[in-house]
Motif scaffolding. Structure first.
Motif, short mmCIF file in Angstrom:
data_model
loop_
_atom_site.label_atom_id
_atom_site.label_comp_id
_atom_site.label_asym_id
_atom_site.label_seq_id
_atom_site.Cartn_x
_atom_site.Cartn_y
_atom_site.Cartn_z
N GLU A 276 82.41 14.61 -2.31
CA GLU A 276 81.21 14.48 -3.15
C GLU A 276 80.30 13.33 -2.69
O GLU A 276 80.74 12.20 -2.58
CB GLU A 276 81.65 14.24 -4.60
CG GLU A 276 80.49 14.00 -5.54
CD GLU A 276 80.91 13.51 -6.93
OE1 GLU A 276 82.09 13.67 -7.30
OE2 GLU A 276 80.04 12.99 -7.64
N ASP B 1 77.60 19.31 -8.02
CA ASP B 1 78.09 18.28 -7.11
C ASP B 1 77.73 18.75 -5.71
O ASP B 1 77.84 19.95 -5.43
CB ASP B 1 79.62 18.14 -7.20
CG ASP B 1 80.04 17.23 -8.36
OD1 ASP B 1 79.17 16.84 -9.16
OD2 ASP B 1 81.24 16.92 -8.45
N GLY C 267 76.21 13.76 -7.49
CA GLY C 267 76.57 14.38 -8.76
C GLY C 267 75.30 14.48 -9.58
O GLY C 267 74.52 13.54 -9.63
MG MG Z 1 80.59 12.80 -9.90
#
Ligand code: MG
Ligand code: 4AD
Length: 470
Positions: free
Chosen positions: A393, A385, A396
């Protein structure tokens, strides 16, 4: 008379010629014998000032124009007075194309972002949304340029899908049965009978294009998708949308380190491109009275562009977090190994601890999707991440499990039905190779670069729980 965009007039410094400009009036200021009209045509952040003389046949009407009126103005471009010598126009004729009346909602000078969200069809006529949407355009162009130059092919992955690729169960069903549920066919146990539905099975709006992207990477070598994705997660936060755009590159013969480098270069390229193509937009947004971005945000972005991103494992992240003095920062959620890395943790790492984007890798498999490459410790997977200050975030990704047995074992552990994913498993049967990729949330990236703090303000028409107007 040639019609020019304000952007071209200002950037090419066109003067001493007669031209026509068309746009919407931002303001009118009347002095004794003149009026100063400020006109914006959407082509750039700057507006053009036009001076019209009272000898104009329709002067009374022009002097009374309200903000938002649409006009075509012909006149001579000249270098303005004062220190800045900004180019302006001496208007010779003003053609009124579309009037507004007092009920036009964007009359007030300062309009809050909350108020403008209710006027999503008009808000693009403000300086703020003009700036945001031009940055959005430039970052989209930057994305295509970045990947295309590196030999990635642009893939249009399907929007209607038969699988829950992320395994999170946050999908919107696509059905023609649903329009009249009372008449819809049911199975013996009273459930909707999707075999009678349009596609003869249950289908969804795609939560990701990754699995289809993997198929195409196995032939083209490297691809990227850039399209809308849909999630029905009931998260009413400033960072979640039900419909958002994602860029998902996928690379054959690559491991996690390679795509972590790719992701780093991509984020840096986006920053570079935005600073190059939309500097006045960024400056405008940061100068807004209600901007919550740090004052030195642009310098921070330049620093990020020129620095190495931190790279730590999930285990290292938990160690750092568990050593934080509660007097300095008290977390709501646990920081023991095996607990989920929450947004508060992500933001602490990026904002306060490293003050930089951080790449966290090798998460416990329980928190991640079935397809991620299993590490030899039996506990973690080759996930990453990317966390950034102010948001958490934005990316990902992972190396994918390319071993058929390991992948099917994991699916069994998770009690997943293999049948709908037979084609995905075929990739591991025929010429399987190590491969990896990631997904960048386009709106999250926009928030990060523009400093706009609500995701609803960086997409033209936001869709969120209980909200699908316009
Ligand atoms: Mg994610
Ligand atoms: O981490 P996510 O769920 O990863 C995937 O979907 C993988 N298939 C990507 C891949 O490996 N090809 O989502 C990727 C990114 C997140 O990091 C976040 O930036 C954004 O998508 N995102 C959202 N953005 C806005 N609203 C939401 N509800 C989002 N959910 C995820």
């Amino acid at each position: 008379m040639s019609r020019l965009m304000i952007k071209n007039i200002l950037s090419e410094k066109i003067i001493d010629v007669d031209v026509t400009v068309k746009g919407w009036i931002r303001s009118v200021r009347n002095s004794k014998k003149f009026s100063f009209l400020v006109l914006n045509d959407g082509s750039c952040q700057a507006s053009l000032q036009i001076i019209v003389d009272e000898i104009l046949p329709n002067y009374a009407q022009v002097a009374g124009l309200l903000t938002g009126s649409a006009v075509a103005i012909t006149g001579r471009l000249v270098r303005g007075g004062g220190k800045t010598q900004v180019i302006e126009m001496q208007g010779r004729s003003v053609e009124i194309i579309g009037l507004v009346d007092e009920s036009y909602p964007l009359q007030k000078k300062a309009t809050s972002l909350e108020f403008l969200r209710e006027q999503a069809h008009l808000r693009i006529r403000t300086n703020t949304f003009g700036a945001i949407m031009r940055v959005r355009h430039h970052l989209a162009m930057a994305t295509h340029e970045f990947f295309s130059k590196r030999g990635f092919f642009y893939l249009n992955s399907p929007i209607i899908s038969g699988v829950d690729a992320e395994g999170a169960g946050e999908m919107f069903t696509v059905s023609t049965l649903a329009s009249d549920l009372t008449k819809s066919p049911k199975t013996k146990d009273g459930k909707l009978d999707f075999s009678k539905d349009y596609f003869g099975k249950e289908t969804f709006l795609a939560v990701t294009g990754q699995l289809e992207g993997e198929c195409y990477a196995m032939g083209l070598g490297a691809i990227y998708t850039f399209g809308p994705t849909f999630r029905s997660e009931n998260s009413n936060t400033t960072r979640h949308l039900s419909e958002f755009w994602m860029i998902e590159p996928e690379v054959a013969f690559a491991d996690l380190d390679e795509v972590a480098n790719l992701a780093t270069d991509y984020i840096k390229f986006l920053i570079t491109y935005a600073l190059e193509h939309a500097a006045s937009e960024l400056e405008f947004l940061l100068g807004r009275e209600d901007s919550t971005a740090p004052k030195d945000h642009l310098n921070t972005l330049k620093h990020v562009r020129d620095s190495k991103f931190m790279r730590i494992t999930y285990t290292e992240a938990m160690e750092i977090l568990s050593k934080v003095d509660p007097a300095v920062k008290k977390f709501e959620y646990p920081t023991t190994w095996g607990s989920e890395l929450q947004t508060e943790h992500e933001r602490f790492l990026a904002e306060e601890h490293f003050k930089m984007p951080v790449i966290v890798t090798d998460y416990p498999k329980e928190f991640k999707a079935f397809y991620m490459k299993q590490n030899s410790d039996g506990k973690t997977v080759r996930a990453m991440d990317i966390l950034v200050p102010g948001i958490g975030e934005i990316i990902g990704g992972s190396q994918r499990e390319d071993d058929l047995i390991k992948l099917t074992n994991r699916m069994n552990e998770l009690k997943m039905d293999q049948e709908p994913l037979w084609w995905y498993l075929d990739l591991r049967r025929f010429g399987s190779v190590p491969h990896a990729g990631f997904g960048l949330g386009f709106e999250r990236a926009l928030m990060y670069i523009t400093g706009v703090n609500n995701i609803r303000d960086v997409i033209p028409f936001p869709r969120t729980p209980k909200n699908c107007d316009f």
